[in-house]
Design an enzyme around this catalytic site. Structure first.
Site, PDB file in Angstrom:
ATOM      1  CG  HIS A   1     -15.841   1.580   2.425  1.00 20.37           C
ATOM      2  ND1 HIS A   1     -15.337   0.410   2.477  1.00 20.37           N
ATOM      3  CD2 HIS A   1     -16.146   1.818   1.021  1.00 20.37           C
ATOM      4  CE1 HIS A   1     -14.785   0.191   1.295  1.00 20.37           C
ATOM      5  NE2 HIS A   1     -15.443   1.080   0.342  1.00 20.37           N
ATOM      6  CG  ASN A   2     -13.860  -1.886   5.365  1.00 22.60           C
ATOM      7  OD1 ASN A   2     -13.907  -0.865   4.517  1.00 22.60           O
ATOM      8  ND2 ASN A   2     -12.729  -2.353   6.087  1.00 22.60           N
TER       9      ASN A   2
ATOM     10  CD  GLU B   1     -14.633  -4.301   1.916  1.00 23.75           C
ATOM     11  OE1 GLU B   1     -14.331  -3.165   1.570  1.00 23.75           O
ATOM     12  OE2 GLU B   1     -14.179  -5.388   2.459  1.00 23.75           O
TER      13      GLU B   1
ATOM     14  CB  ALA C   1      -5.365  -0.810  12.049  1.00 21.11           C
TER      15      ALA C   1
ATOM     16  CG  MET D   1      -2.097  -0.800   1.015  1.00 19.33           C
ATOM     17  SD  MET D   1      -3.232  -0.921   0.024  1.00 19.33           S
ATOM     18  CE  MET D   1      -4.151   0.739   0.757  1.00 19.33           C
TER      19      MET D   1
ATOM     20  CB  SER E   1     -11.696   2.064   0.066  1.00 20.24           C
ATOM     21  OG  SER E   1     -12.220   1.015  -0.468  1.00 20.24           O
ATOM     22  N   GLY E   2      -9.629   0.538  -1.733  1.00 18.83           N
ATOM     23  CA  GLY E   2      -9.468   0.291  -3.019  1.00 18.83           C
ATOM     24  C   GLY E   2      -8.328  -0.513  -3.311  1.00 18.83           C
TER      25      GLY E   2
ATOM     26  CE  LYS F   1     -11.967   1.338   3.833  1.00 16.84           C
ATOM     27  NZ  LYS F   1     -11.361   0.327   4.071  1.00 16.84           N
TER      28      LYS F   1
HETATM   29  C1  6PG Z   1     -10.779  -1.493   1.067  1.00 18.52           C
HETATM   30  C2  6PG Z   1     -10.911  -2.812   1.896  1.00 18.52           C
HETATM   31  C3  6PG Z   1      -9.809  -3.065   2.836  1.00 18.52           C
HETATM   32  C4  6PG Z   1      -9.424  -4.380   3.153  1.00 18.52           C
HETATM   33  C5  6PG Z   1     -10.731  -5.135   4.186  1.00 18.52           C
HETATM   34  C6  6PG Z   1     -10.653  -6.587   4.466  1.00 18.52           C
HETATM   35  O1  6PG Z   1     -11.628  -0.520   1.267  1.00 18.52           O
HETATM   36  O2  6PG Z   1      -9.870  -1.306   0.407  1.00 18.52           O
HETATM   37  O3  6PG Z   1     -11.993  -2.732   2.734  1.00 18.52           O
HETATM   38  O4  6PG Z   1      -9.728  -2.275   3.747  1.00 18.52           O
HETATM   39  O5  6PG Z   1      -9.582  -5.190   1.959  1.00 18.52           O
HETATM   40  O6  6PG Z   1     -10.251  -4.500   5.224  1.00 18.52           O
HETATM   41  O7  6PG Z   1     -11.336  -6.772   5.247  1.00 18.52           O
HETATM   42  P1  6PG Z   1     -11.529  -8.205   5.906  1.00 18.52           P
HETATM   43  O8  6PG Z   1     -10.095  -8.943   6.018  1.00 18.52           O
HETATM   44  O9  6PG Z   1     -12.145  -7.990   7.266  1.00 18.52           O
HETATM   45  O10 6PG Z   1     -12.484  -8.892   4.992  1.00 18.52           O
END
Ligand code: 6PG
Length: 467
Positions: free
Chosen positions: A187-188, A191, A78, A15, A130-131, A184
């Site tokens: 967002h997750n 996701e 983190a 990253m 994110s991405g 964020k």
């Molecule tokens: C993003 C993703 C990224 C990561 C997740 C995966 O926005 O780019 O969300 O932050 O891929 O944290 O999360 P898990 O391992 O909990 O599925």
């Protein structure tokens, strides 16, 4: 090497390294730091003679390379690593320097760090990114919060590196304190729920329609051209036909059905509970990852409780139902996530602009989807909109698809095939649109055994009965 580089990055994992390359490509100079010499060397080798990029494993060299006030982004795991890195940097920093945490840090940790560093004259803010690795290199969606003055100094760099949606950068200042990390986190959560729903659609098509992987690929490609258009649908279509290099089958069919998690979806659910906001589509997505991990128990139980699929569907009928169910589920999931953001904004005084959040999620991030255009329009029309299901565009779009969701859910219940994401989304919808729920009985029970009191429908006040 004296104080000339525009931007610093700590952590030269994939990253960090990609983010530096992105920053440098946009006309800024960037300097990286990692204690791992190999990572530093690898970045320097890749850059060759590019004077816009520098890197060092020495923290002093790193800090002394950055222009004042320093703008330092942390792209490290983190948790406690963030604190360790902050402590390493601190003795070398000057007042007004800025540290930006680009990781998936828990928002309450960000608040603590901001307070701690403020007392030392250092600005600190969290910026969700994110991405994934590709996003960091080619344009992520960026979710910064914290001190507005500090953000203003970073804004030109962030706007240059962010993904663009029709020319608009997918970054916006979201609010004070931990607003960036909070957004964020949600967002997750969204996701997780979208991924759960898509996995159910994939299973439904296989179980009731005997779809082959190439057929599924065709279907997902077709759907991705319509109202389900999204990054997750797009990658799913590709995943489905990726060949396994061990044999001539498909890789997805060889992958163990145990989903891992780093915790951001769980935090979203936990915090929604704290705030008293129902987000069952996100909750169940977290639970399903946990249930998936119980592989041994599932195998054992499958021997005791066998189920036999009795229904099969005509492919055209099934495709229509699944497409409509996916659309329904997508809307409910985003509606729950945005509802959480709206309530959290009041609770934590973030002053979130939901329209602008929908806009910066239209490109770069994992949950980017065509639907976000309708969501941003809904909030642009009415910034006081309390729930997306009250927006006329969604009322008109949801009403005709509910029948398909009911058919699919009831078919799955009859056949014993789990459809937890979709059925929870449907139950949420049905409860949300019920002007009367049976929870009057719960109030009566609470009053019966605990004298907790109840309100009446016909009189003001709190009442108690000796039952
Ligand atoms: C993003 C993703 C990224 C990561 C997740 C995966 O926005 O780019 O969300 O932050 O891929 O944290 O999360 P898990 O391992 O909990 O599925």
């Amino acid at each position: 090497m004296n104080n000339t580089f525009d931007f610093g990055v700590v952590g030269l994992g994939v990253m960090g390294r990609n983010f530096i390359l992105n920053v440098a490509e946009k006309g800024f100079t960037a300097f990286g730091h990692d204690l791992d010499e190999a990572k530093v060397d690898s970045l320097l080798n890749e850059c060759g003679n590019n004077q816009d990029i520098g890197a060092s494993a020495n923290v002093k060299t790193f800090v002394n390379s950055l222009s004042l006030p320093r703008k330092i982004m942390l792209l490290v795991p983190a948790g406690k690593t963030v604190n360790i890195v902050i402590e390493c940097l601190l003795p070398h920093l000057d007042p007004d320097d800025i540290i930006i945490d680009g990781g998936n840090s828990f928002f309450r940790e960000t608040d603590k760090r901001e307070e701690y560093l403020k007392a030392k004259g250092i600005h600190f803010f969290g910026a969700g990114i994110s991405g994934g690795a590709k996003g960091a290199r080619l344009g992520p969606s960026l979710m910064p919060g914290g001190s507005k003055d500090a953000y203003n100094l970073v804004q030109p760099i962030f706007e240059a590196v962010a993904a663009k949606f029709q020319g608009e950068p997918c970054v916006a200042y979201l609010g004070p304190k931990s607003a960036g990390n909070y957004v964020k986190m949600v967002h997750n959560g969204i996701e997780y729920a979208l991924m759960q729903l898509i996995s159910e659609a994939y299973n439904t098509l296989k179980v009731y329609g005997d779809y082959s992987n190439p057929e599924l690929n065709d279907l997902f490609i077709k759907w991705n051209r319509g109202r389900l258009q999204s990054f997750l649908m797009e990658i799913t279509s590709r995943i489905l036909i990726k060949k396994d290099n061990q044999d001539d089958g498909y890789l997805v069919d060889r992958i163990m059905d145990k989903a891992k998690q780093k915790g951001t979806g769980k935090w979203t659910s936990q915090n929604a509970m704290d705030l008293g906001i129902p987000v069952p589509s996100i909750d169940i997505a977290v639970s399903m990852r946990e249930l998936s991990a119980m592989k041994e128990e599932r195998e054992k139980a499958s021997r005791f409780y066998k189920s036999k699929v009795v229904n099969k569907n005509d492919k055209n009928e099934l495709e229509k139902m699944v497409e409509e169910a996916l659309y329904f589920g997508f809307v409910i999931i985003y509606a729950q996530g945005f509802h959480q953001l709206a309530i959290a904004s009041e609770e934590y005084s973030y002053e979130l602009d939901l329209c602008s959040i929908a806009k910066i999620w239209r490109a770069g991030c994992i949950i980017r989807a065509g639907l976000l255009e309708d969501i941003s329009n809904a909030y642009a029309k009415n910034d006081k909109l309390s729930h997306l299901l009250f927006d006329t565009t969604f009322i008109d779009a949801i009403k005709p698809v509910v029948e398909s969701v009911r058919s699919l859910v009831s078919q799955s219940v009859k056949n014993g095939i789990p459809l937890p994401g979709l059925s929870n989304s449907l139950t949420y919808f049905d409860a949300f649109k019920s002007s009367r729920l049976p929870l009057n009985l719960i109030q009566a029970q609470r009053d019966y055994f605990g004298s907790h009191g109840y309100e009446r429908t016909d009189m003001e006040g709190i009442f108690h009965t000796e039952w």
